[in-house]
Design a protein around this motif. Structure first.
Motif, PDB file in Angstrom:
ATOM      1  N   ALA A   1      47.442  43.395  33.319  1.00  0.00           N
ATOM      2  CA  ALA A   1      47.137  44.665  33.963  1.00  0.00           C
ATOM      3  C   ALA A   1      45.651  44.924  33.755  1.00  0.00           C
ATOM      4  O   ALA A   1      45.012  44.263  32.931  1.00  0.00           O
ATOM      5  N   PRO A   2      45.073  45.860  34.484  1.00  0.00           N
ATOM      6  CA  PRO A   2      43.662  46.178  34.245  1.00  0.00           C
ATOM      7  C   PRO A   2      43.415  46.491  32.773  1.00  0.00           C
ATOM      8  O   PRO A   2      44.114  47.293  32.157  1.00  0.00           O
ATOM      9  N   GLY A   3      42.458  45.782  32.186  1.00  0.00           N
ATOM     10  CA  GLY A   3      42.066  46.014  30.800  1.00  0.00           C
ATOM     11  C   GLY A   3      42.953  45.391  29.754  1.00  0.00           C
ATOM     12  O   GLY A   3      42.726  45.586  28.559  1.00  0.00           O
ATOM     13  N   GLU A   4      43.967  44.584  30.166  1.00  0.00           N
ATOM     14  CA  GLU A   4      44.892  44.053  29.163  1.00  0.00           C
ATOM     15  C   GLU A   4      45.592  42.791  29.647  1.00  0.00           C
ATOM     16  O   GLU A   4      46.048  42.713  30.780  1.00  0.00           O
ATOM     17  N   LEU A   5      45.661  41.805  28.760  1.00  0.00           N
ATOM     18  CA  LEU A   5      46.471  40.605  28.965  1.00  0.00           C
ATOM     19  C   LEU A   5      47.378  40.459  27.755  1.00  0.00           C
ATOM     20  O   LEU A   5      46.962  40.692  26.619  1.00  0.00           O
ATOM     21  N   ARG A   6      48.627  40.073  27.991  1.00  0.00           N
ATOM     22  CA  ARG A   6      49.551  39.812  26.886  1.00  0.00           C
ATOM     23  C   ARG A   6      49.919  38.338  26.935  1.00  0.00           C
ATOM     24  O   ARG A   6      50.389  37.845  27.956  1.00  0.00           O
TER      25      ARG A   6
ATOM     26  N   ALA B   1      40.492  30.207  32.216  1.00  0.00           N
ATOM     27  CA  ALA B   1      39.387  31.016  31.710  1.00  0.00           C
ATOM     28  C   ALA B   1      39.475  32.339  32.467  1.00  0.00           C
ATOM     29  O   ALA B   1      39.281  32.370  33.683  1.00  0.00           O
ATOM     30  N   LEU B   2      39.828  33.401  31.757  1.00  0.00           N
ATOM     31  CA  LEU B   2      40.186  34.653  32.398  1.00  0.00           C
ATOM     32  C   LEU B   2      39.244  35.791  32.039  1.00  0.00           C
ATOM     33  O   LEU B   2      39.189  36.229  30.886  1.00  0.00           O
ATOM     34  N   LEU B   3      38.523  36.274  33.041  1.00  0.00           N
ATOM     35  CA  LEU B   3      37.757  37.511  32.869  1.00  0.00           C
ATOM     36  C   LEU B   3      38.745  38.655  32.995  1.00  0.00           C
ATOM     37  O   LEU B   3      39.666  38.600  33.825  1.00  0.00           O
ATOM     38  N   MET B   4      38.574  39.673  32.190  1.00  0.00           N
ATOM     39  CA  MET B   4      39.503  40.794  32.193  1.00  0.00           C
ATOM     40  C   MET B   4      39.517  41.476  33.557  1.00  0.00           C
ATOM     41  O   MET B   4      38.486  41.579  34.213  1.00  0.00           O
ATOM     42  N   ILE B   5      40.697  41.921  33.977  1.00  0.00           N
ATOM     43  CA  ILE B   5      40.822  42.703  35.194  1.00  0.00           C
ATOM     44  C   ILE B   5      40.212  44.072  34.897  1.00  0.00           C
ATOM     45  O   ILE B   5      40.638  44.768  33.953  1.00  0.00           O
ATOM     46  N   GLU B   6      39.210  44.447  35.669  1.00  0.00           N
ATOM     47  CA  GLU B   6      38.474  45.668  35.396  1.00  0.00           C
ATOM     48  C   GLU B   6      39.340  46.898  35.631  1.00  0.00           C
ATOM     49  O   GLU B   6      40.172  46.931  36.526  1.00  0.00           O
ATOM     50  N   LEU B   7      39.115  47.940  34.830  1.00  0.00           N
ATOM     51  CA  LEU B   7      39.768  49.219  35.046  1.00  0.00           C
ATOM     52  C   LEU B   7      39.189  49.846  36.312  1.00  0.00           C
ATOM     53  O   LEU B   7      37.999  49.701  36.574  1.00  0.00           O
ATOM     54  N   ALA B   8      40.024  50.487  37.085  1.00  0.00           N
ATOM     55  CA  ALA B   8      39.549  51.084  38.347  1.00  0.00           C
ATOM     56  C   ALA B   8      38.609  52.251  38.093  1.00  0.00           C
ATOM     57  O   ALA B   8      38.539  52.851  37.102  1.00  0.00           O
TER      58      ALA B   8
ATOM     59  N   GLY C   1      39.670  32.838  36.428  1.00  0.00           N
ATOM     60  CA  GLY C   1      40.036  34.164  36.924  1.00  0.00           C
ATOM     61  C   GLY C   1      38.816  35.061  36.871  1.00  0.00           C
ATOM     62  O   GLY C   1      38.254  35.286  35.796  1.00  0.00           O
ATOM     63  N   THR C   2      38.378  35.569  38.025  1.00  0.00           N
ATOM     64  CA  THR C   2      37.103  36.278  38.115  1.00  0.00           C
ATOM     65  C   THR C   2      37.239  37.798  38.063  1.00  0.00           C
ATOM     66  O   THR C   2      36.337  38.512  38.491  1.00  0.00           O
ATOM     67  N   GLY C   3      38.340  38.309  37.521  1.00  0.00           N
ATOM     68  CA  GLY C   3      38.512  39.754  37.410  1.00  0.00           C
ATOM     69  C   GLY C   3      39.373  40.313  38.525  1.00  0.00           C
ATOM     70  O   GLY C   3      40.260  39.636  39.041  1.00  0.00           O
ATOM     71  N   ARG C   4      39.098  41.540  38.908  1.00  0.00           N
ATOM     72  CA  ARG C   4      39.904  42.244  39.911  1.00  0.00           C
ATOM     73  C   ARG C   4      39.884  41.550  41.272  1.00  0.00           C
ATOM     74  O   ARG C   4      40.851  41.578  42.007  1.00  0.00           O
ATOM     75  N   ARG C   5      38.750  40.947  41.605  1.00  0.00           N
ATOM     76  CA  ARG C   5      38.656  40.309  42.922  1.00  0.00           C
ATOM     77  C   ARG C   5      38.101  38.894  42.795  1.00  0.00           C
ATOM     78  O   ARG C   5      37.450  38.549  41.811  1.00  0.00           O
ATOM     79  N   LEU C   6      38.375  38.099  43.813  1.00  0.00           N
ATOM     80  CA  LEU C   6      37.897  36.726  43.869  1.00  0.00           C
ATOM     81  C   LEU C   6      36.402  36.707  44.147  1.00  0.00           C
ATOM     82  O   LEU C   6      35.929  37.338  45.089  1.00  0.00           O
TER      83      LEU C   6
END
Length: 126
Positions: free
Chosen positions: A18-23, A119-126, A71-76
């Motif tokens: 989810a935005p801001g978190e990976l489990r 290699a995962l950049l965090m999904i940014e918070l909206a 993984g480049t975050g919220r968008r490709l």
């Protein structure tokens, strides 16, 4: 938030994102990371797409995986060719996608026992 059935064993599985978190398994991460079925690097140095550099992939290069997911975050977003140059030289297949897609793809390929690293950049918070 996406949930995945957890497989038995000692492999690193992404169980939610989810935005801001990976489990991963039972652990929650709030910073970018690198994950493979049997190892991981928490708190990966680039925290944003703009911080990606060719040396950001040094740990991955040492392992020489078959496939690398970025993984480049919220968008490709595609990094400059020079950023991925050293990684490409290893012969690993490289797929660039948004982090949500990279998480799903990682779990599928891991389930197929592929030699995979994400290699995962965090999904940014909206």
């Amino acid at each position: 938030m996406k949930l995945h059935l957890q497989r038995p064993g000692d492999q690193n599985q992404i169980t939610s994102y989810a935005p801001g978190e990976l489990r991963i398994n039972d652990n929650v991460y709030q910073r970018s990371l690198i994950v493979a079925p049997r190892w991981m690097q928490a708190d990966w140095a680039p925290q944003t797409f703009e911080e990606l550099q060719s040396d950001s992939f040094a740990e991955i290069i040492q392992h020489r995986p078959e496939i690398v997911l970025l993984g480049t975050g919220r968008r490709l977003r595609f990094p400059a060719p020079a950023v991925l140059g050293q990684l490409r030289a290893t012969g690993s297949g490289i797929e660039v996608m948004d982090t949500t897609s990279a998480c799903r793809t990682y779990n599928i390929l891991m389930g197929e026992d592929r030699d995979i690293v994400a290699a995962l950049l965090m999904i940014e918070l909206a």
